[in-house]
Design an enzyme around this catalytic site. Structure first.
Site, mmCIF file in Angstrom:
data_model
loop_
_atom_site.group_PDB
_atom_site.id
_atom_site.type_symbol
_atom_site.label_atom_id
_atom_site.label_comp_id
_atom_site.label_asym_id
_atom_site.label_seq_id
_atom_site.Cartn_x
_atom_site.Cartn_y
_atom_site.Cartn_z
ATOM 1 N N TYR A 439 23.835 35.169 33.044
ATOM 2 C CA TYR A 439 24.087 33.724 32.878
ATOM 3 C C TYR A 439 23.499 33.167 31.588
ATOM 4 C CZ TYR A 439 19.661 32.829 35.613
ATOM 5 O OH TYR A 439 18.387 32.791 36.124
ATOM 6 N N GLU A 440 23.943 31.953 31.264
ATOM 7 C CA GLU A 440 23.669 31.302 29.976
ATOM 8 C C GLU A 440 24.197 32.125 28.800
ATOM 9 O OE1 GLU A 440 22.988 28.383 30.115
ATOM 10 O OE2 GLU A 440 22.285 28.311 32.186
ATOM 11 N N GLY A 441 25.312 32.788 29.030
ATOM 12 C CA GLY A 441 25.920 33.641 28.015
ATOM 13 C C GLY A 441 25.443 35.061 28.179
#
Length: 593
Positions: A439-441
């Site tokens: 997550y968050e890229g």
């Protein structure tokens, strides 16, 4: 049984001896950040994380969140723990005093965040997301929005989220379909569905503030037509209390591999009332304020879980007796020696330790520059610091989480079969840590961000903020015989990084696909060189202070030697892989897979 003790001694070493964090007290707004105050904050944070949050980690994982008719209940004990967390003022640690914050440096709050992530990552998700919402509102919100919402976010009575992902779009946010229809009163009518929303619904706070990416009817296509909106769960009354329910509901929660006590929600916006944050069609600029902060925090999640896994592995390795030392019996009073005598167990433990302490030091360097970018009186120095933070953010996110997950797996391996069962808590760290690489890229996206955006930015200006201090350190210390075993390997690895950077820049100009094929290896190479620089500086301090605290500084030197001899050489293989290019990745026909 799982164990956790906040690593305050090493945190103090990093802050005071390695980073000289007391320098920040010279900056306007940080005058109160004295060494004594910082140490007191660390001590109190250690008590809260060890005694309040950590005991809920396993039970929260086993109980999980419960969803029923749009309502989410967090596990037993979480509400009481959150109330204690708020009463202690922890949500306000590095927030602006103008809105009730304590105004402490990010460098200090980073250490507290690590403790929270080690003790109970699921719990930490709730205030962590709120701080991201605070940052975006503080920078881009109107005065009215700030006055209405920031004090509640700062004191923790209200929480926040970031709502980006939709069922059909994750990384490519230009595909966002959530609609924002303008209303006569200046607000917007928000309609759409968001998925994977951490802390989207829960029972810890009186209100939840959603920061939502959406598209107005006449917006340009793609990423240039995205705007950011604040959508509260409850519309505030004139007196600031939660009022009427807004048109936003949780449609479901995800059943996940890990972080089970953190509610990951499907959020449905059905004519919900929202307010524009920042400029129309400039939502990504505002959202990146949240995303960059979140990426740094996710990196700290990897560090925190790797650190607590190391502690559990060490405790077990000192108690578990199996076999005898190959060099002769070490504990004749026992039927077997503790497994910590075995070379391979020591290899695993030292890898965990080198990762944790190296990442802690590197993270503190980035956090200090983040503080300087916000507070320094010299605009040129602020720009330099911001350049450095921009460059290092994808490295912190990807490197720390890769190492954290590797360390969590190592910790489970040290315990053998006992690591695979729940009793010792090690398998939970593996499950919880895995999401941090996603997550968050995803970490692959971080690598592409590094080579595609950060390296070429301003004709390579960002790179100079890292290359110049490292080069200066090498030149100043390469002839020091005491440091030769640390600095000379750093110098060789640094040359590899410079050569790889030049090759990557050349490939990127002619073939972006070729450059992208080596991005992940390049990020790892860059990260290892950065950690080596930190270990060199740590060894420099340790050598100077060896007589003051023999046990601590000798352990620091021993770990620095292990990193330099056993981990840093990976840069050679990474360099070879980089220089081999990407032909072997792209040659196979798609149908052959």
């Amino acid at each position: 049984m799982a164990v956790y003790q906040a690593p305050i001694r090493d945190m103090r070493f990093v802050l005071h001896e390695l980073m000289s964090v007391e320098d920040l007290a010279k900056l306007e707004g940080y005058e109160d950040a004295t060494p004594d105050l910082i140490d007191a904050v660390l001590e109190e944070a250690g008590k809260v994380t060890e005694n309040v949050l950590f005991p809920l980690n396993r039970s929260g994982d086993e109980e999980g969140c419960v969803y029923e008719n749009g309502v989410v209940r967090t596990p037993s004990g979480f509400k009481e723990a959150y109330s204690a967390f708020v009463e202690g003022g922890w949500p306000s640690l590095n927030c602006d005093p103008a809105f009730g914050g304590q105004g402490l440096p990010h460098t200090v709050s980073l250490m507290v965040s690590e403790m929270i992530c080690s003790a109970n990552l699921s719990f930490g998700m709730y205030p962590g997301l709120s701080h991201g919402a605070y940052s975006a509102l503080a920078k881009y919100g109107t005065d009215e929005l700030k006055e209405t919402y920031l004090p509640k976010l700062v004191d923790g009575t209200w929480s926040g989220t970031m709502c980006l992902t939709e069922p059909h779009c994750g990384t490519d946010l230009g595909l966002c379909r959530t609609k924002a229809e303008p209303l006569e009163d200046g607000s917007y009518d928000i309609t759409g569905t968001k998925i994977f929303i951490s802390a989207g619904e829960h029972d810890l706070t009186d209100n939840i503030l959603h920061l939502v990416l959406a598209r107005t009817p006449d917006a340009p296509k793609g990423i240039k037509g995205i705007s950011l909106f604040l959508v509260p769960k409850f519309l505030p009354n004139p007196d600031g209390t939660p009022g009427a329910r807004n048109g936003v509901m949780c449609g479901a929660i995800e059943h996940k591999m890990g972080i089970k006590a953190s509610s990951t929600c499907v959020m449905n916006f059905d004519g919900a009332k929202g307010w524009l944050v920042g400029s129309l069609n400039k939502g990504m600029r505002a959202m990146f304020t949240m995303m960059n902060e979140a990426r740094l925090l996710v990196g700290i999640q990897g560090l925190g879980l790797g650190s607590v896994s190391y502690q559990g592995a060490v405790a077990y390795a000192k108690e578990r007796t199996q076999g005898r030392s190959l060099s002769g019996v070490k504990h004749p009073d026992k039927s077997a020696d503790p497994i910590i005598v075995h070379p391979d167990v020591r290899r695993m433990l030292l890898t965990q330790r080198a990762y944790a302490e190296g990442c802690r030091a590197l993270g503190a360097w980035v956090a200090k520059e983040l503080d300087i970018s916000h507070k320094h009186s010299d605009a040129a120095r602020r720009e330099e610091a911001d350049d450095f933070v921009q460059l290092m953010t994808p490295i912190v996110k990807a490197l720390f989480t890769d190492m954290g997950y590797e360390s969590a797996n190592i910790g489970m391996q040290v315990l053998g079969g006992h690591g695979f069962i729940r009793e010792h808590g090690m398998e939970q760290y593996v499950r919880d840590c895995r999401i941090a690489q996603i997550y968050e890229g995803t970490n692959g996206i971080q690598a592409l961000d590094l080579i595609g955006r950060k390296l070429p930015a301003h004709a390579g200006r960002y790179l100079r903020r890292f290359f110049h201090p490292v080069q200066s350190y090498i030149e100043a210390n390469i002839a020091d015989e005491r440091l030769a075993e640390f600095v000379q390997p750093l110098a060789k690895a640094f040359v590899r990084l410079q050569q790889a950077t030049a090759a990557l820049a050349q490939k990127g100009m002619s073939n972006q696909e070729e450059a992208a094929s080596t991005a992940t290896d390049y990020l790892r190479l860059f990260g290892l060189v950065a950690m080596s620089y930190m270990w060199c500086k740590a060894a420099t301090v340790a050598l100077d202070k060896l007589d003051e605290d023999k046990a601590f500084y000798q352990a620091k030197l021993d770990t620095a030697r292990f990193f330099t001899a056993k981990i840093l050489p990976q840069t050679g293989a990474l360099f070879s892989t980089l220089m081999a290019g990407g032909d072997t990745l792209m040659a196979m026909d798609e149908d052959a897979f």
